[in-house]
Design an enzyme around this catalytic site. Structure first.
Site, mmCIF file in Angstrom:
data_model
loop_
_atom_site.group_PDB
_atom_site.id
_atom_site.type_symbol
_atom_site.label_atom_id
_atom_site.label_comp_id
_atom_site.label_asym_id
_atom_site.label_seq_id
_atom_site.Cartn_x
_atom_site.Cartn_y
_atom_site.Cartn_z
ATOM 1 N N ASN A 53 0.812 -1.184 0.109
ATOM 2 C CA ASN A 53 0.050 -0.031 -0.123
ATOM 3 C C ASN A 53 0.831 1.269 -0.004
ATOM 4 O OD1 ASN A 53 -1.794 2.441 0.873
ATOM 5 N ND2 ASN A 53 -3.020 0.638 1.511
ATOM 6 N N HIS A 123 -9.743 -5.905 -3.502
ATOM 7 C CA HIS A 123 -8.402 -6.186 -2.877
ATOM 8 C C HIS A 123 -8.662 -6.367 -1.364
ATOM 9 C CE1 HIS A 123 -9.359 -1.624 -2.746
ATOM 10 N NE2 HIS A 123 -8.478 -1.683 -1.625
ATOM 11 N N HIS A 125 -6.743 -6.040 2.591
ATOM 12 C CA HIS A 125 -5.702 -5.368 3.188
ATOM 13 C C HIS A 125 -5.031 -6.435 4.051
ATOM 14 C CE1 HIS A 125 -6.538 -1.205 1.723
ATOM 15 N NE2 HIS A 125 -7.761 -1.865 1.627
#
Length: 161
Positions: A53, A123, A125
């Site tokens: 990220n 997506h 995390h």
């Protein structure tokens, strides 16, 4: 307040929130390019990838995503679903080995109402956590103390994949 009830403050992410958004999907753009280090792509499988990220909550904040541009789990093929799970396990193992976190936040924000900054490309995390990792600098100083650069963390984690 106990450690388990502390909020995860991330005021430094305002840069991302206020930044002009790309018209195209940044994950698709990155996955189409062959500059994995510049794009912080740590690993590619047949159908999915592990990406750092660029605006992390903590050092080592990773994302696992399908390479295909899809928005929901219902659109995953069985192979993509299995690879997302396998890459999540690999990412956790790599983070444990490289950074020794004491825990993880793992999750997916589906849709804008759930907080998805990128709602059209699924997506997951993976956020490594340490007891007391939310410190006073981020809360009252509007500063985030990152112990190392993204590229240094990338190089360390790349060895683990």
């Amino acid at each position: 307040m106990s450690n388990t009830n502390r909020p995860l403050w991330a005021p430094w992410r305002i840069e991302y929130i206020r930044a002009e958004k790309e018209n195209e999907c940044f994950l698709c753009r990155m996955l189409e390019e062959d500059t994995d280090r510049d794009n912080l792509i740590l690993f590619r499988s047949k159908t999915c990838a592990v990406v750092m990220n660029r605006f992390p909550y903590t050092s080592g904040h990773l994302m696992v995503c399908p390479q295909r541009h899809i928005a929901d789990f219902s659109e995953l093929t069985q192979e993509e679903d299995l690879e997302m799970c396998e890459l999540t396990r690999r990412a956790i193992a790599a983070l444990r080995n490289a950074m020794q976190p004491e825990g993880f936040n793992i999750g997916t924000n589906l849709g804008s109402a759930a907080g998805a900054g990128l709602k059209d490309h699924l997506h997951r995390h993976i956020v490594p956590r340490w007891v007391g990792d939310t410190n006073f600098m981020a809360v009252i100083g509007d500063r985030h103390v990152v112990p190392e650069s993204l590229t240094t963390t990338y190089d360390i984690l790349l060895e683990k994949f």
